[in-house]
Structures are given as C-alpha cells and as structure tokens.
Design a protein around this motif. Structure first.
Motif, PDB file in Angstrom:
ATOM      1  N   ALA A   1      -5.438   5.929   2.786  1.00 32.26           N
ATOM      2  CA  ALA A   1      -4.875   5.220   1.633  1.00 32.26           C
ATOM      3  C   ALA A   1      -3.697   4.381   2.099  1.00 32.26           C
ATOM      4  O   ALA A   1      -3.032   4.718   3.084  1.00 32.26           O
TER       5      ALA A   1
ATOM      6  N   HIS B   1      -0.483   2.206   0.167  1.00 30.42           N
ATOM      7  CA  HIS B   1       0.124   1.886  -1.123  1.00 30.42           C
ATOM      8  C   HIS B   1       1.260   0.887  -0.936  1.00 30.42           C
ATOM      9  O   HIS B   1       2.085   1.028  -0.031  1.00 30.42           O
TER      10      HIS B   1
ATOM     11  N   GLU C   1      -8.880   3.799  -0.610  1.00 32.67           N
ATOM     12  CA  GLU C   1      -8.028   3.368  -1.719  1.00 32.67           C
ATOM     13  C   GLU C   1      -6.958   2.421  -1.207  1.00 32.67           C
ATOM     14  O   GLU C   1      -6.301   2.688  -0.201  1.00 32.67           O
TER      15      GLU C   1
ATOM     16  N   GLY D   1      -3.756   0.981  -2.923  1.00 33.20           N
ATOM     17  CA  GLY D   1      -2.954   1.065  -4.130  1.00 33.20           C
ATOM     18  C   GLY D   1      -1.882   0.005  -4.179  1.00 33.20           C
ATOM     19  O   GLY D   1      -1.024  -0.065  -3.303  1.00 33.20           O
TER      20      GLY D   1
END
Length: 674
Positions: free
Chosen positions: A351, A353, A375, A377
């Motif tokens: 991930a 972010h 992901e 983000g």
C-alpha cells in the motif's frame, strides 16, 4: 589576412616527423608504435599524447626538448620506470596520466621523478598493480596535487600514513581496488570534496565525519551499516551513493547537510518502526560494538530517532529501488519538501498512501513499479496533492483501480504507466459505470499512457476522450480490440506512437487511415493474414510487422505514401511466399529505408525456409512456372489436343470422301451437272 590565415591553418595541422599530428600546440602521437619519446617534435609543444604505444622507460633526457609541456599522457604503454631526472626540464607539468602501465616494478625511482614536479595538479596512476605502500611512496612529496586516481590497483587497507602530505587534494578516486578497511585515512585531507571508493569490499562505514566532502561514492561494496558521527556541524555533503551494497537499515545521515541526491538502490533495506503484523519497534535500540585498537566502545542507537534527526529538507532525488521496503514510516516523506524524484520500484510495498500532510509539492517523478500494491490511497481534499507530478509509474503491481479524482489536482502529469495491472478504463459519463476502474478522461496534459498486459476487455466507450495522447501502448491485451473501435476518434489529431503488439489483431479489425499524425506503429505478434490496406496512405516512420501470418506485402508498397515515408521496417517471422517477392526487391531499392531484421526474414517454398535474397535457381524456375499467365498456360496445354483432333478429322474426311458424296447424292436425288 587571407594569406596569414591560410599559413596559420597549415601550421596548425602540419604533420610531424614520426607520424604524430600537431594541432596548434597539441602533439598527438597516439598508437604510433613508439618505443621512446620522439626527439624531433616541435619545441613549443604544450600537450603531448603518447597513449597506446610501447614505451618502457622515460629517461632523464626524454623531455629535455619540451620545456613548455604542461600536459603529458602515457596511457596504455609498458612503462616500468621513470628515471629521477626525467621531469627536471618540465617544471611546469600540471597534468600527468600514467594509466595502465607497469609502475609497480620500479615505483621508488618513479616516486623520485614525481617529486620534482612542483606544479603537478592532476595525477592518474590507475591500473598499475600498486599496493597501498607503493602508493604512499609515490605521492609522499606531491603536496600540490588536487586530483589523484589510483583506481584499479591492488590496494587493500588505508590508514593515516598514505595521503599525509596531500593537503590540497580536492578529488580522490579509489574505485575497483580490494579495500576492506579504512582507518583515519582521510582525516588530513581538509580540502577533499569528491571521494570515490566504489567497487571495493568495505563491510561498513561507521563514524563518517568528513564535513567538507561534497560527493561520496561508496557504491558496489558490501556495506551493511552507514553511521555518521553525532554532531551538529554542517556537512557540505550533496551527493551520497550507497547503491549496490547490503544495507540493512536506512543510513544514519548527518543532522545538518546539503544533501540533494541519495542513492540507495539494490540493498537489503527495510523499515522497522512497524512490522507487517502490527508490532511497533519505534523504541527499540541497537547496540554497536566499536573496537579501536585496545579500546572498545558500545554505542546505543535508536534507529528511527536517528533518521528523524537528519535534516532532509534539501533532498531532491531519493532512489530506494530494489530493496525490501514493505512500508514507509509515518511522516517519512514529510521531511523532504524539496523532493523531485522518488524511486521506490522493485520493493515489497502493498500500500502507498499520500495525504495533504505529505504534499510532495515539488515531486515530478514517482516510480512505484514492480511492487505488490493492491491499494493506492490518496486523500483528495481542498489542498493539492502531487501538484507538479509529471511521470507516474505504477506498472507491474496488483492494482485494480486508482482513487477517484486522483488526477484532479495533478495538472501537469504527462506520463502514466499502468501496465501489468488488472485495471479497466472508466467509460463515458452517462453510461453504466462498473467500478473499479481508472478514469483518465479530461486529463488534457496526459501524453504518454501504457496499458500493456492489463487484460482490457474492449475500448468501446471512448475512455480517452479529452486527452492529448501522443504515445499509447495497448500491447499484450488479447481482447482490447474486440469492441467498437470508436476509441480511435479521440486520438486522431494527436496520436504519434501506437503499440498493438499481441492484441489478436486481424487485417480488418482497425481502420488506421484517420490517424494522420501517426509516425510509429507496432503490429507485431498478431494474426495479420493480409497487409492492412488502411496503412498505405499513412506517413509512418517506423512499422513493426513481425510475428504475423503475412504471405506477402502489396507489390506497390514502396511507391505509396507509406513506402516513401518509412525509415524503419521490421518484417521477420512471417510465412512469406518465395514466389511473390516483388515487394521485397522494391523495398531493397527504396531510398532511406532500413530493415533492421533483414537477415532474419525468410520465405517458404515447399517445406523449406529460404533467404529471399539468395534463392537457388531451381526455386526461381519453379516460381516462374507458378507465376506464368494462366490463359497462356491453358492455351499451350490445349493447342496439341486441338491440332490432333483437326488432323484426325481431315484424314477421315479424305478417306471417306467418295462414299460420303455418293451417300449425299443418293439421299438428295439430284443429278450432277456436266
């Protein structure tokens, strides 16, 4: 003036005895098989190049005739000895290159010769099989040196006695030796700015304190730790290259520095503030046991605190690719407001972010390719996120979508690579949208887009509307062209490069005639059984037709606009017919056209594969029969039969003439007149 200029040019390029070339005051004797320095060169020579010769000894009288010499190069000779008085007549010598010779044999006498050069600024001793003791002797009296290279020797250990008198040294090159230990070797080099210790065997670098150093290259060693001295002094360090080592942790950098480029590529580095299972190691300390002679020190380091204390506000380039990073610590990027290039490719990120707290306002390049991202983000609010991003590489991850509105605040993005992800493109507004998908509609700045290997299931909903794409890669999408090809109409005016490699393209799937701006087209790896006629009117510069099912190209391919504009054409691995190679001969005569894989092009005849440029005579004869006019062939075959029947009729008629006449007469009942 004309006469003076002409004479000056003649003198500037005049050949010199011995085959050397003179350019103004520069004498070039490179590769002349000289075994000694010629004695009949011009006396005002200032630069003398004697590279790639067989000179073994530089004698006391070798340079007597060249008192104005300031640059001498003897690279790649067989030099074993420089006699002590060789430079007595060349006191102005500033640059001396002795690379790739055999100076280890008489290094003490050579050292005596070097000590007579009070103006020497640059000395290159690379590739002379020198040990650290030999180097110490050779440079012991060269206090005027500013640049020294002892690369590619057999130096193993450096201590404080080697470079003692080099107080003016600015640049030192020690790469490609066997150095495994450094003990205060650079402490006396107060003016040193550039240090290269790449390609050695250093296991760690602890207590780094060269505050005056600007560039440090210690790449390609076996370093596991890099620790800077605890100090509030300002380090002048601007570039630090720790790539291709075995770093386990992010380096402990100076608290105050001018660092703008930090290269950490290809290490074993990770962050341990928080483990994948949620465990926090923020307060864990590591003990370093430092043994210095008879004294032993134990240093406690709280790794994450040490990183936080480093001032990275001036950092512009951070390369952490090819490591084992699975996640970034909190506020890691917030410490780098000046960051322009961030490379995190080939790690273990699941991930990533971004928020307004980590704005990365200056970032123009972000590479997150070849991770395990599921992901991405991004919190899009009132503030800008990645406002200056231009290149965004997300290839080879496990993404299925990007956050909605990710490009609304990214107004300068030009290049987006989403290849090797399982993503779909969002359809036109008002149609049934089935997230997850990636929406690039209306991103006017986007010019380069790669969607290779994304498993696209058709592009019929105009996903490129409102873009200005110039480069589009749709290769390795077997179903991408299965729908309505209306997606092309939004790219007619701008598209210049298009890759449709391995997309199950047939000859009639796509009409290319409207793509008037196209200059490069890749159609390789498809099922083309005939040359697409829509290509003939284009003015391509490069066309790739490899790995298709083409038996031939159009006979007039070299005369149509396409043939006249092409400069590069790939044709190999197609089943061309050896008897229809007129197009091949025409291409060979086309001016300016290059076929890079021409040697790999073959044609089929029977069960064999032949080179179209060297067909054997039996094949040529067979082809002549196969390509002959069928009407003529039928006429030739029918003519003997017709003649045979005609002759037979005439013979039968002459034989039965009287009987036939009597029969006719008797049946008709009419007497013959006399």
């Amino acid at each position: 003036l004309a006469v003076g200029w002409g004479n000056g040019m003649d003198a500037a390029w005049a050949p010199s005895p011995g085959g050397c070339e003179l350019v103004q005051s520069i004498m070039d004797c490179t590769g002349r098989r000289l075994s000694s320095i010629p004695g009949n060169l011009r006396g005002d020579t200032e630069e003398l190049f004697l590279d790639d010769n067989t000179i073994r000894v530089l004698g006391n009288a070798s340079l007597l005739l060249y008192p104005q010499l300031w640059h001498l190069s003897l690279t790649r000779n067989r030099l074993e000895l420089i006699e002590p008085g060789a430079f007595l007549s060349s006191q102005g010598l500033q640059v001396l290159s002795l690379t790739d010779n055999l100076l280890f044999t008489n290094y003490s006498l050579t050292a005596a010769a070097l000590s007579t050069l009070p103006a020497l600024r640059t000395l290159d001793l690379a590739g002379n099989q020198l040990t650290e003791d030999m180097v110490s002797v050779l440079v012991s009296n060269l206090s005027s040196l500013e640049s020294l290279s002892v690369a590619r020797n057999i130096i193993m250990r450096l201590d404080s006695s080697i470079f003692t008198n080099l107080t003016r040294l600015l640049e030192l090159n020690l790469e490609k030796n066997y150095i495994f230990e450094i003990d205060n070797a650079f402490e006396g080099l107060q003016r040193l700015q550039r240090l290269n210790i790449a390609y050695n065997y250093l296991p760690c670098l602890v207590g780094f304190g060269l505050t005056q150093l600007r560039v440090l290259n210690i790449s390609n060693n076996i370093i596991e730790w890099f620790l800077t001295l605890e100090s509030d002094d300002l380090f002048e360090l601007e570039v630090l290259d720790l790539s291709h080592n075995r770093l386990l942790f992010f380096p402990v950098l100076p608290r105050q520095s001018k660092l703008h480029s930090l290269l950490l590529q290809d290490n074993r580095m990770s962050f341990y503030q928080r483990l994948p299972n949620g465990t926090s190691l923020a307060n864990v300390t590591v003990q370093f046991l430092i043994i210095d002679g008879n004294s032993t020190n134990i240093t406690m380091v709280r790794l994450w605190d040490e990183l936080c204390h480093s001032n990275l506000s001036s950092l512009r380039l951070l390369d952490m690719s090819q490591n084992q990073v699975w996640g970034l610590p909190d506020d890691f990027l917030a410490q780098m407001p000046s960051l322009i290039h961030l490379k995190l490719n080939q790690n273990c990120l699941e991930a990533f972010h971004l928020s307004e707290e980590d704005p990365l306002a200056m970032l123009t390049e972000l590479d997150l390719s070849q991770n395990q991202l599921v992901e991405l983000g991004v919190k899009v609010g009132a503030g800008d996120i990645l406002p200056n991003l231009q290149l965004f590489n997300l290839s080879s991850n496990r993404l299925q979508a990007l956050p909605p509105g990710i490009f609304t605040r990214t107004r300068k993005i030009t290049t987006l690579d989403l290849s090797r992800n399982r993503v779909d493109l969002c359809p036109q507004p008002g149609e049934a949208e089935s997230p997850p998908c990636v929406d690039i509609r209306g991103v006017e700045t986007l010019t380069h887009l790669s969607l290779a290997g994304c498993g696209l299931q058709g592009l019929g909903s105009r996903p490129f509307r409102g873009t200005s794409l110039m480069h589009l890669d749709l290769s390795d999408n077997r179903q991408a062209l299965s729908g309505d090809p209306e997606w092309l109409q939004d790219l007619v005016l701008t598209l210049q490069v298009l890759s449709l490699r391995n997309t199950s393209l047939s000859s009639t799937t796509v009409d290319f005639s409207a793509l008037s701006s196209l200059v490069r087209l890749d159609l390789s790896g498809n099922s083309l059984a005939a040359f697409p006629s829509s290509l003939s009117a284009l003015r391509l510069r490069s066309l790739d037709l490899r790995d298709n099912c083409l038996p031939a190209l159009p006979p007039d391919v070299a005369r149509v606009p396409l043939g006249r504009s092409l400069r590069e054409l790939y044709l190999s691995r197609n089943p061309y017919n050896c008897c229809t190679l007129g197009w091949w001969d025409a291409l060979q005569q086309a001016e300016g056209l290059r076929v890079p894989d021409g040697r790999e092009v073959t044609c089929s005849h029977g069960s064999g594969a032949l080179s179209p440029g060297a067909l054997p005579e039996p094949v040529l004869q067979s082809c002549r029969w196969q390509t002959a006019d069928l009407a003529l062939l039928y006429l030739v075959l029918a003519l003997p039969t017709c003649l045979t029947l005609l002759v037979a009729f005439v013979v039968v008629f002459l034989t039965l003439k009287e009987k036939l006449l009597k029969m006719v007469k008797s049946r008709c009942g009419v007497s013959s007149p006399y």
